[in-house]
Scaffold this motif. Structure first.
Motif, mmCIF file in Angstrom:
data_model
loop_
_atom_site.group_PDB
_atom_site.id
_atom_site.type_symbol
_atom_site.label_atom_id
_atom_site.label_comp_id
_atom_site.label_asym_id
_atom_site.label_seq_id
_atom_site.Cartn_x
_atom_site.Cartn_y
_atom_site.Cartn_z
ATOM 1 N N ILE A 161 3.741 11.362 10.615
ATOM 2 C CA ILE A 161 3.104 10.431 9.443
ATOM 3 C C ILE A 161 2.996 9.180 9.888
ATOM 4 N N LYS A 162 3.889 8.307 10.813
ATOM 5 C CA LYS A 162 3.928 7.170 11.219
ATOM 6 C C LYS A 162 2.783 7.025 12.009
ATOM 7 N N ALA A 163 2.649 7.840 12.849
ATOM 8 C CA ALA A 163 1.588 7.895 14.217
ATOM 9 C C ALA A 163 0.334 7.935 13.333
ATOM 10 N N GLN A 184 0.984 -1.117 -0.048
ATOM 11 C CA GLN A 184 0.099 -0.005 -0.018
ATOM 12 C C GLN A 184 0.913 1.256 -0.043
ATOM 13 N N ASP A 185 0.481 2.289 -0.617
ATOM 14 C CA ASP A 185 0.977 3.423 -0.914
ATOM 15 C C ASP A 185 -0.017 4.756 -1.016
ATOM 16 N N VAL A 186 0.257 5.840 -0.334
ATOM 17 C CA VAL A 186 -0.792 6.792 -0.794
ATOM 18 C C VAL A 186 -0.857 7.594 -2.005
ATOM 19 N N GLU A 203 5.398 -1.247 8.214
ATOM 20 C CA GLU A 203 5.311 0.126 7.714
ATOM 21 C C GLU A 203 6.606 0.638 7.411
ATOM 22 N N ALA A 204 6.707 1.395 6.190
ATOM 23 C CA ALA A 204 8.057 1.640 5.788
ATOM 24 C C ALA A 204 7.706 2.947 4.967
ATOM 25 N N VAL A 205 6.987 3.995 5.885
ATOM 26 C CA VAL A 205 6.747 5.187 5.262
ATOM 27 C C VAL A 205 7.798 6.412 5.457
ATOM 28 N N PHE A 206 7.637 7.708 5.250
ATOM 29 C CA PHE A 206 8.691 8.517 5.406
ATOM 30 C C PHE A 206 9.024 8.774 7.088
ATOM 31 N N GLU A 207 10.193 8.978 7.419
ATOM 32 C CA GLU A 207 10.806 8.800 8.643
ATOM 33 C C GLU A 207 10.232 10.195 9.364
ATOM 34 N N LYS A 208 9.014 10.284 9.564
ATOM 35 C CA LYS A 208 8.267 11.582 10.351
ATOM 36 C C LYS A 208 7.284 11.054 11.145
ATOM 37 N N ASN A 245 9.670 -0.047 10.075
ATOM 38 C CA ASN A 245 10.911 -0.146 9.597
ATOM 39 C C ASN A 245 11.771 1.190 10.037
ATOM 40 N N THR A 246 11.257 1.959 11.016
ATOM 41 C CA THR A 246 11.875 3.018 11.350
ATOM 42 C C THR A 246 13.411 2.981 11.570
ATOM 43 N N SER A 247 14.191 4.241 11.264
ATOM 44 C CA SER A 247 15.633 3.811 11.496
ATOM 45 C C SER A 247 16.042 4.501 12.820
ATOM 46 N N HIS A 295 14.149 -3.463 11.349
ATOM 47 C CA HIS A 295 14.498 -2.423 10.737
ATOM 48 C C HIS A 295 15.585 -3.165 9.601
ATOM 49 N N PHE A 296 15.442 -3.063 8.560
ATOM 50 C CA PHE A 296 16.030 -3.712 7.342
ATOM 51 C C PHE A 296 16.825 -2.860 6.960
ATOM 52 N N PHE A 297 17.684 -3.308 5.859
ATOM 53 C CA PHE A 297 18.933 -2.575 5.374
ATOM 54 C C PHE A 297 18.780 -2.271 4.042
ATOM 55 N N SER A 298 19.258 -1.151 3.109
ATOM 56 C CA SER A 298 18.983 -1.082 1.841
ATOM 57 C C SER A 298 20.343 -1.462 1.162
ATOM 58 N N PRO A 299 20.233 -2.097 -0.095
ATOM 59 C CA PRO A 299 18.824 -2.698 -0.529
ATOM 60 C C PRO A 299 18.519 -4.004 0.081
HETATM 61 N N1 LIG Z 1 16.713 4.259 2.941
HETATM 62 C C1 LIG Z 1 17.357 3.548 3.629
HETATM 63 O O1 LIG Z 1 18.663 3.200 3.470
HETATM 64 C C2 LIG Z 1 16.810 2.991 4.904
HETATM 65 C C3 LIG Z 1 17.313 2.067 5.739
HETATM 66 C C4 LIG Z 1 16.640 1.556 6.994
HETATM 67 C C5 LIG Z 1 15.483 2.009 7.286
HETATM 68 N N2 LIG Z 1 15.030 3.142 6.597
HETATM 69 C C6 LIG Z 1 13.707 3.657 6.960
HETATM 70 O O2 LIG Z 1 12.612 3.118 6.386
HETATM 71 C C7 LIG Z 1 11.313 3.940 6.037
HETATM 72 C C8 LIG Z 1 11.236 4.208 4.604
HETATM 73 O O3 LIG Z 1 12.268 4.613 4.087
HETATM 74 P P1 LIG Z 1 12.529 4.765 2.271
HETATM 75 O O4 LIG Z 1 13.921 5.118 2.266
HETATM 76 O O5 LIG Z 1 12.041 3.492 1.795
HETATM 77 O O6 LIG Z 1 11.582 6.072 1.871
HETATM 78 P P2 LIG Z 1 10.967 6.460 0.596
HETATM 79 O O7 LIG Z 1 10.990 8.058 0.722
HETATM 80 O O8 LIG Z 1 11.974 5.712 -0.261
HETATM 81 O O9 LIG Z 1 9.569 5.777 0.674
HETATM 82 C C9 LIG Z 1 8.637 6.143 1.704
HETATM 83 C C10 LIG Z 1 7.213 5.867 0.989
HETATM 84 O O10 LIG Z 1 6.154 5.971 1.682
HETATM 85 C C11 LIG Z 1 5.174 6.530 0.807
HETATM 86 N N3 LIG Z 1 4.056 7.259 2.049
HETATM 87 C C12 LIG Z 1 4.412 8.542 2.698
HETATM 88 N N4 LIG Z 1 3.315 8.506 3.445
HETATM 89 C C13 LIG Z 1 2.600 7.504 3.242
HETATM 90 C C14 LIG Z 1 1.532 7.304 4.097
HETATM 91 N N5 LIG Z 1 1.015 7.896 5.053
HETATM 92 N N6 LIG Z 1 1.002 5.937 3.869
HETATM 93 C C15 LIG Z 1 1.588 5.305 2.822
HETATM 94 N N7 LIG Z 1 2.606 5.339 2.258
HETATM 95 C C16 LIG Z 1 3.077 6.554 2.530
HETATM 96 C C17 LIG Z 1 5.614 7.389 -0.024
HETATM 97 O O11 LIG Z 1 4.929 7.790 -1.026
HETATM 98 C C18 LIG Z 1 6.960 6.674 -0.481
HETATM 99 O O12 LIG Z 1 6.768 5.861 -1.672
HETATM 100 C C19 LIG Z 1 12.007 5.283 6.879
HETATM 101 O O13 LIG Z 1 11.317 5.049 8.260
HETATM 102 C C20 LIG Z 1 13.607 5.122 6.890
HETATM 103 O O14 LIG Z 1 13.889 5.868 7.918
HETATM 104 C C21 LIG Z 1 15.657 3.560 5.348
#
Ligand SMILES: NC(=O)c1ccc[n+]([C@@H]2O[C@H](COP(=O)([O-])OP(=O)(O)OC[C@H]3O[C@@H](n4cnc5c(N)ncnc54)[C@H](O)[C@@H]3O)[C@@H](O)[C@H]2O)c1
Length: 281
Positions: free
Chosen positions: A93-95, A29-31, A85-90, A114-116, A137-141
């Motif tokens: 938004i997560k709440a 799911q994504d917005v 949940e893996a949405v923006f690190e805000k 998946n918050t960092s 907490h997964f890691f990229s990629p």
């Molecule tokens: N990028 C990294 O290396 C990494 C590593 C570990 C953890 N994280 C964490 O993973 C999370 C996601 O990071 P990312 O790099 O994938 O971010 P990203 O910006 O690539 O993706 C975030 C996605 O969330 C979607 N989104 C935003 N608000 C939403 C909502 N209310 N409902 C549904 N979807 C919503 C956005 O459209 C976007 O597609 C963050 O918490 C980040 O801190 C990131």
């Protein structure tokens, strides 16, 4: 098992991919319709690459892609056993996402984030089921990186930790358990502590950025030095990470050095701006 992933970005897409490859039915799911389409394309390209390299068969790649159901409707995650949940690190938004998930999902569903860096307890507190909220907490990629930090919030139950571990191991990850959700968990704390000491050594003129990085590469076998890593990750990201850990812990070793604060203010954010600890112009 039915898995739902909320957020189809870099991390959410990767988590959906490894979940589908492990045989789970996945709701992604994504917005944003665009983010969703981009997410699905990225997954398809990654699976195709794995198939080209012979790491999975063509059939496995196609079957995994078929198991992913993209949607913009959050209600569609209601039948999931585990939601990641893996949405923006805000936090706000997560709440909001967790409040809605708590209302939509079955009482038996585990809600993972998946918050960092945000403490799991803070996210769990907006729900009526804090014992069923956990950090994965997964890691990229995600398809390549083997680690998953499993983070226990203040009220996370043993059963939730076990279910999240089974999920993470089932998608091919090795789990390390973080028993308390200190800011930065284990990995971000370690990498940040090394970066802060490296920056302090450069700031005080003890060694150049090049020599500090060379010391870590050749002395410890690190693939990259801490300052090259900071430039690649983003100097602002490192600044935010250390500031959050410092605010949570009051531990002076995470206090951002002056040079780091000035670099962020001046816009020297690393590779993405052409200049950080090194010049890329
Ligand atoms: N990028 C990294 O290396 C990494 C590593 C570990 C953890 N994280 C964490 O993973 C999370 C996601 O990071 P990312 O790099 O994938 O971010 P990203 O910006 O690539 O993706 C975030 C996605 O969330 C979607 N989104 C935003 N608000 C939403 C909502 N209310 N409902 C549904 N979807 C919503 C956005 O459209 C976007 O597609 C963050 O918490 C980040 O801190 C990131």
């Amino acid at each position: 098992m039915k898995i739902a992933v909320v957020g189809a970005g870099l991390m959410g897409g990767g988590i959906a991919q490894v979940s589908a490859l492990a045989g789970h039915e996945v709701t992604l799911q994504d917005v944003g319709q665009e983010s969703l389409a981009r997410g699905k394309d990225t997954i398809a390209a990654s699976l195709a690459k794995f198939a080209d390299k012979g790491r999975i068969s063509q059939d496995e790649a196609e079957a995994a892609l078929d198991r992913i159901r993209p949607t913009t409707d959050l209600e569609a995650v209601g039948d999931a056993d585990i939601v990641v949940e893996a949405v923006f690190e805000k936090l706000e938004i997560k709440a909001d996402v967790f409040r809605r998930l708590d209302a939509i999902c079955a009482d038996s569903a585990v809600l993972a984030t998946n918050t960092s860096a945000i403490p799991i307890t803070t996210i769990a507190a907006v729900t009526e089921r804090p014992e069923m909220v956990v950090g994965t907490h997964f890691f990229s990629p995600v398809p390549l990186m083997k680690l998953c930090e499993l983070v226990r919030g203040y009220k996370t139950s043993d059963q939730t930790m076990d279910r999240a571990r089974d999920f993470a191991e089932g998608v091919g990850k090795t789990v390390v358990v973080v028993n308390r959700d200190v800011a930065g968990f284990v990995t971000t704390r370690l990498i940040t502590a090394l970066a802060m000491e490296a920056i302090a050594l450069v700031e005080s003129g003890v060694a150049s950025a090049e020599d500090v990085d060379t010391a870590c590469r050749l002395g410890f076998g690190h693939a990259m030095g801490p300052l090259e890593t900071a430039d690649m990750t983003g100097v602002d990201i490192i600044f935010n990470a250390t500031s959050n850990i410092y605010a949570d812990s009051q531990d002076e070793k995470f206090s951002p050095p002056e040079i780091l604060r000035r670099m962020v203010t001046a816009g020297d954010l690393g590779r993405k701006t052409g200049r950080g600890f090194y010049d890329y112009s």
